[in-house]
Design a protein around this motif. Structure first.
Motif, PDB file in Angstrom:
ATOM      1  N   ASP A  76       0.706  -1.292  -0.167  1.00 50.07           N
ATOM      2  CA  ASP A  76      -0.018  -0.122   0.072  1.00 50.07           C
ATOM      3  C   ASP A  76       0.889   1.343   0.022  1.00 50.07           C
ATOM      4  N   THR A  77       1.960   1.217  -0.495  1.00 50.56           N
ATOM      5  CA  THR A  77       2.868   2.418  -0.885  1.00 50.56           C
ATOM      6  C   THR A  77       3.633   2.318  -1.962  1.00 50.56           C
ATOM      7  N   MET A  78       4.373   3.358  -2.327  1.00 52.18           N
ATOM      8  CA  MET A  78       5.159   3.264  -3.752  1.00 52.18           C
ATOM      9  C   MET A  78       6.608   3.874  -3.172  1.00 52.18           C
ATOM     10  N   ALA A  79       7.543   3.242  -3.899  1.00 51.38           N
ATOM     11  CA  ALA A  79       9.020   3.789  -3.683  1.00 51.38           C
ATOM     12  C   ALA A  79       9.741   3.870  -4.825  1.00 51.38           C
ATOM     13  N   HIS A  80      11.043   4.678  -4.858  1.00 48.36           N
ATOM     14  CA  HIS A  80      11.735   4.652  -5.953  1.00 48.36           C
ATOM     15  C   HIS A  80      12.774   3.462  -5.975  1.00 48.36           C
ATOM     16  N   PRO A  81      12.882   3.035  -7.275  1.00 50.01           N
ATOM     17  CA  PRO A  81      13.609   1.596  -7.310  1.00 50.01           C
ATOM     18  C   PRO A  81      14.959   1.799  -6.873  1.00 50.01           C
ATOM     19  N   VAL A  82      15.743   2.967  -7.022  1.00 48.33           N
ATOM     20  CA  VAL A  82      17.075   3.134  -6.372  1.00 48.33           C
ATOM     21  C   VAL A  82      17.089   2.856  -4.919  1.00 48.33           C
ATOM     22  N   ASP A  83      15.991   3.208  -4.312  1.00 45.18           N
ATOM     23  CA  ASP A  83      16.182   3.372  -2.975  1.00 45.18           C
ATOM     24  C   ASP A  83      16.067   1.864  -2.386  1.00 45.18           C
ATOM     25  N   VAL A  84      15.614   0.772  -3.261  1.00 41.09           N
ATOM     26  CA  VAL A  84      15.570  -0.468  -3.030  1.00 41.09           C
ATOM     27  C   VAL A  84      16.744  -1.276  -3.598  1.00 41.09           C
ATOM     28  N   LEU A  85      16.811  -0.917  -5.078  1.00 39.53           N
ATOM     29  CA  LEU A  85      17.701  -1.796  -5.743  1.00 39.53           C
ATOM     30  C   LEU A  85      18.971  -1.350  -5.980  1.00 39.53           C
ATOM     31  N   GLY A  86      19.358   0.076  -5.578  1.00 39.35           N
ATOM     32  CA  GLY A  86      20.430   0.624  -5.941  1.00 39.35           C
ATOM     33  C   GLY A  86      20.438   1.390  -7.181  1.00 39.35           C
ATOM     34  N   ARG A  87      21.759   2.041  -7.418  1.00 37.16           N
ATOM     35  CA  ARG A  87      21.694   3.163  -8.633  1.00 37.16           C
ATOM     36  C   ARG A  87      21.774   2.063 -10.000  1.00 37.16           C
ATOM     37  N   ALA A  88      22.135   1.020 -10.164  1.00 37.77           N
ATOM     38  CA  ALA A  88      22.078   0.329 -11.446  1.00 37.77           C
ATOM     39  C   ALA A  88      20.813   0.344 -11.578  1.00 37.77           C
ATOM     40  N   TRP A  89      19.806   0.126 -10.852  1.00 33.46           N
ATOM     41  CA  TRP A  89      18.167  -0.021 -11.205  1.00 33.46           C
ATOM     42  C   TRP A  89      17.626   1.382 -11.354  1.00 33.46           C
ATOM     43  N   GLY A  90      18.384   2.564 -11.539  1.00 37.61           N
ATOM     44  CA  GLY A  90      17.943   3.781 -11.687  1.00 37.61           C
ATOM     45  C   GLY A  90      18.345   4.444 -12.918  1.00 37.61           C
ATOM     46  N   ALA A  91      18.829   5.409 -13.107  1.00 36.79           N
ATOM     47  CA  ALA A  91      19.383   6.122 -14.348  1.00 36.79           C
ATOM     48  C   ALA A  91      20.141   5.202 -15.239  1.00 36.79           C
ATOM     49  N   ASP A  92      20.909   4.594 -14.663  1.00 36.47           N
ATOM     50  CA  ASP A  92      21.870   3.731 -15.572  1.00 36.47           C
ATOM     51  C   ASP A  92      21.093   2.560 -16.402  1.00 36.47           C
ATOM     52  N   LEU A  93      20.239   1.864 -15.700  1.00 37.64           N
ATOM     53  CA  LEU A  93      19.317   0.941 -16.468  1.00 37.64           C
ATOM     54  C   LEU A  93      18.407   1.613 -17.287  1.00 37.64           C
ATOM     55  N   THR A  94      17.929   2.825 -16.844  1.00 37.98           N
ATOM     56  CA  THR A  94      17.015   3.550 -17.899  1.00 37.98           C
ATOM     57  C   THR A  94      17.671   4.021 -18.986  1.00 37.98           C
ATOM     58  N   GLU A  95      18.829   4.554 -18.863  1.00 41.36           N
ATOM     59  CA  GLU A  95      19.552   5.057 -20.142  1.00 41.36           C
ATOM     60  C   GLU A  95      19.973   3.912 -21.003  1.00 41.36           C
ATOM     61  N   ARG A  96      20.329   2.637 -20.575  1.00 41.48           N
ATOM     62  CA  ARG A  96      20.336   1.553 -21.439  1.00 41.48           C
ATOM     63  C   ARG A  96      19.146   1.209 -22.205  1.00 41.48           C
ATOM     64  N   LEU A  97      18.126   1.268 -21.537  1.00 35.89           N
ATOM     65  CA  LEU A  97      16.874   0.970 -22.253  1.00 35.89           C
ATOM     66  C   LEU A  97      16.387   1.915 -23.208  1.00 35.89           C
ATOM     67  N   ALA A  98      16.789   3.337 -22.883  1.00 36.35           N
ATOM     68  CA  ALA A  98      16.303   4.297 -23.785  1.00 36.35           C
ATOM     69  C   ALA A  98      17.291   4.294 -25.115  1.00 36.35           C
ATOM     70  N   GLN A  99      18.463   3.800 -24.844  1.00 38.81           N
ATOM     71  CA  GLN A  99      19.274   3.900 -26.044  1.00 38.81           C
ATOM     72  C   GLN A  99      19.276   2.541 -26.977  1.00 38.81           C
ATOM     73  N   ALA A 100      18.454   1.547 -26.429  1.00 35.24           N
ATOM     74  CA  ALA A 100      18.140   0.257 -27.135  1.00 35.24           C
ATOM     75  C   ALA A 100      17.640   0.587 -28.510  1.00 35.24           C
ATOM     76  N   SER A 101      17.783  -0.332 -29.511  1.00 38.40           N
ATOM     77  CA  SER A 101      17.223  -0.353 -30.706  1.00 38.40           C
ATOM     78  C   SER A 101      15.656  -0.451 -30.908  1.00 38.40           C
ATOM     79  N   GLY A 102      15.295  -1.117 -30.054  1.00 39.71           N
ATOM     80  CA  GLY A 102      13.890  -1.594 -30.085  1.00 39.71           C
ATOM     81  C   GLY A 102      13.481  -2.466 -29.043  1.00 39.71           C
ATOM     82  N   TRP A 103      12.161  -2.971 -28.961  1.00 43.21           N
ATOM     83  CA  TRP A 103      11.531  -3.580 -27.520  1.00 43.21           C
ATOM     84  C   TRP A 103      12.343  -4.777 -27.611  1.00 43.21           C
ATOM     85  N   GLU A 104      12.497  -5.638 -28.579  1.00 47.64           N
ATOM     86  CA  GLU A 104      13.300  -6.826 -28.330  1.00 47.64           C
ATOM     87  C   GLU A 104      14.559  -6.902 -27.387  1.00 47.64           C
TER      88      GLU A 104
END
Length: 303
Positions: free
Chosen positions: A129-157
């Motif tokens: 019944d609450t919400m949290a930022h993934p970085v606070d739980v999973l660490g920096r690798a699951w924040g901007a770093d992972l998101t940047e890799r997803l953003a730069q990927a060529s497509g959904w696959e």
């Protein structure tokens, strides 16, 4: 009874040129299906603000975005004005409103509770019944770093492959292994769609009710009784009544005392009537199989 559209469906913007679907859903690979229920990717292009009603379900939600952020509010946490570029939502017993608009992309993962327990490495009642930022739980690798890799990927696959690898690496290092007792109890509760009394659940697993409550709080996020409420609610949304069934029929089939009981539960869990929620949902009319995962959200009604 309401159901979402088929899991393989890709939806395109009316003005889409065919370059990339605006929404695509993918099942995880077989070796992750005990931990991950589904992936959904979406793309917005100068989209007007859309409000979605996120419903109680038995999955833990992880959402990562780039571009337009999310605005989230629940009946327990009023709007803070904060834009979320990433968010973790635990199991919940009330609705959450999300608002998105503008131009951006995102991926949403639905995790099984036991998969989330292993992946997050923390008691899941801290997310209930609450919400949290993934970085606070999973660490920096699951924040901007992972998101940047997803953003730069060529497509959904490519994005799915990045997520598969990130989840596998995290699970390999996890020290939180689900208890066999919880795995058995959760399997029994799910098989009965929340209709198995907690006392019988305790007898079947050879544990006291209190011990089950402690284990469920840690590894599922909700007590057995609360988790059963959500399972019954989801069953009423996706299960077993056929065309022409009344809400009284659905109530009887899904373990409610009567239609009034079902109505109270829909008000408590979804914040609206069963009929109102049905009117918002996408109903399958083509005979396609229902999704293997819970009915998690609908477009919210106008303010």
């Amino acid at each position: 009874m309401v159901r979402e559209s088929a899991p393989h469906e890709e939806r395109h913007d009316p003005a889409d040129t065919g370059a990339e679907p605006c929404r695509v859903r993918r099942h995880p690979p077989a070796w992750l299906r005990g931990q991950v229920v589904s992936y959904t990717g979406y793309r917005m292009s100068a989209a007007p603000v859309a409000r979605r009603l996120n419903l109680p379900s038995t999955t833990v939600t992880l959402c990562l975005t780039w571009g337009a952020p999310l605005d989230l509010a629940s009946d327990r946490e009023p709007p803070s004005g904060r834009g979320w570029d990433a968010v973790l939502l635990g199991l919940r017993t009330g609705p959450v409103i999300s608002r998105t608009g503008g131009t951006g992309h995102g991926v949403q993962l639905e995790l099984t509770p036991l998969g989330a327990y292993a992946l997050l490495g923390m008691p899941l009642n801290r997310l209930a019944d609450t919400m949290a930022h993934p970085v606070d739980v999973l660490g920096r690798a699951w924040g901007a770093d992972l998101t940047e890799r997803l953003a730069q990927a060529s497509g959904w696959e490519s994005r799915w492959a990045i997520l598969d690898a990130a989840i596998a690496a995290r699970l390999a290092d996890s020290r939180c292994r689900p208890s066999p007792v919880v795995s058995e109890a959760w399997s029994l509760l799910r098989a009965g769609h929340g209709t198995l009394p907690v006392g019988r659940l305790a007898e079947a697993t050879g544990r006291s009710r209190r011990r089950l409550e402690v284990l469920f709080a840690e590894q599922i996020g909700l007590a057995p009784k609360s988790a059963a409420r959500v399972l019954r609610f989801q069953r009423a949304l996706t299960g077993p009544a056929g065309p022409g069934a009344t809400w009284a029929d659905t109530a009887a089939a899904c373990g409610y005392h009567d239609q009034a009981h079902l109505a109270r539960e829909f008000r408590a869990l979804a914040g609206m009537t069963a009929t109102g929620l049905q009117a918002l949902a996408t109903v399958l009319t083509d005979g396609a199989d229902p999704l293997a995962h819970p009915f998690t959200s609908v477009l919210a009604p106008p303010l």
